[in-house]
Scaffold this active site. Structure first.
Site: not given
Length: 356
Positions: A121, A313
């Site tokens: 993970d 952006e």
């Protein structure tokens, strides 16, 4: 000399020669240390069909090694249990403890390579942290598995065999921290977990460095970003990591997380934006305020293979923000923590994000 005496002498001589041959063979093999931290590779399920339902971090390193006798043919292997946790529960203190141990072992003349067994993970985050902080050309290989050893078609044994093989290989030296999963050799910087069930869960957006097949490495490319022995960061002088948090962008996002993080005393906020690290208009003022209050703002992308372009952006120069380049939010956080141990100057931080 009596025949029986000659026979005993012959047997003793043969035994001595055999022992000498074994000792010479062992001396010819590389010395690899396996540092175990837990995870699925050390997990166990209730039955052989439990490949997704199981308890992680149950099997100690000695049992892992004993269960894979083939390792003795490719390396002189010894193991250490650093800790035993499921990787989603890893902490900054765990990272520091592990990296310092890796660094210490890498300085030993009797250690040729190091393998770290780890839950999948957060494996990519630990691999990147080691990439940034451990100064060595010796191979460091992080490895895990997607299925526990008790499952049908468990992948951990072969992954671990490959990891030890790569860690003991001279041609793996100087290539930074590596990850061996499903026959691939990936860079610890680039690799990510992209699937949560399949054994082919790990991949790099720029492709693997190579493959390992039956103990032989096949290399296709080399990392060009700064790492390990070329890093300006050194775990031997890092004893604490500054707090850095991640705030994701999404439809209908509110400023609650950003404001809470800024008030909590974090040193930086990684904004995992949509697309090219886009930031919703409604939270731009909150990030601007956080920066005005001294919090570093790092613009990242939640897109799997995202690449954030500076001043696209958002006017990063105007806002004094940093962009994360091609790093996903979780890896941008790792680099931010390490970089902030040296500087909080945004121009320097941006240089670091370009170079690492």
């Amino acid at each position: 000399m009596h025949f029986s005496s000659r026979l005993r002498a012959f047997a003793a001589g043969a035994a001595l020669l055999a022992a000498s041959a074994i000792a010479q063979a062992q001396q010819a093999l590389p010395n690899v240390v396996i540092l175990a931290t837990g995870g699925t590779i050390a997990g166990a399920g209730a039955s052989a069909v439990n490949s997704a339902t199981y308890a992680a971090a149950k099997v100690g390193v000695d049992k892992l090694i004993a269960g894979l006798p083939e390792l003795s043919k490719i390396a002189n292997v010894r193991g250490e249990q650093v800790f035993q946790v499921a990787s989603e529960s890893m902490t900054n203190d765990n990272l520091l403890t592990l990296a310092k141990r890796v660094s210490a072992l890498s300085k030993q003349a009797d250690v040729d390579g190091i393998v770290i067994t780890h839950g999948t993970d957060t494996l990519e985050e630990t691999a990147y942290f080691l990439t940034l902080t451990v100064h060595t050309a010796k191979p460091i290989v992080v490895v895990g598995s997607m299925r526990p050893g008790t499952a049908l078609s468990a992948d951990g044994a072969l992954n671990l065999y490959d990891a030890v093989s790569v860690a003991g290989s001279k041609d793996a030296m100087g290539k930074g921290v590596l990850v061996t999963m499903a026959d691939n050799i990936d860079s610890g910087r680039d690799v990510s977990k992209n699937v949560n069930i399949k054994t082919s869960a790990f991949s790099s957006q720029w492709g693997p460095l190579g493959m390992v097949v039956e103990g032989r490495n096949y290399w296709f490319r080399a990392p060009v970003k700064r790492h390990t022995m070329n890093s300006e960061f050194d775990i031997d002088s890092i004893n604490a990591l500054p707090p850095v948090e991640i705030a994701l962008g999404y439809e209908g996002v509110s400023p609650i997380a950003i404001d809470a993080f800024a008030k909590s005393g974090v040193k930086a906020i990684v904004h995992g934006g949509t697309g090219n690290g886009s930031v919703a208009a409604r939270v731009v003022p909150n990030l601007q305020k956080a920066r005005a209050d001294g919090v570093i703002v790092i613009r990242s992308s939640r897109v799997a293979d995202g690449f954030v372009i500076r001043n696209a952006e958002q006017p990063d120069d105007k806002y004094d923000w940093v962009v994360a380049h091609d790093l996903r939010p979780q890896k941008a956080r790792i680099l931010a923590m390490v970089a902030l141990t040296k500087t909080s100057d945004t121009k320097e931080l941006q240089r670091i994000f370009w170079e690492y």
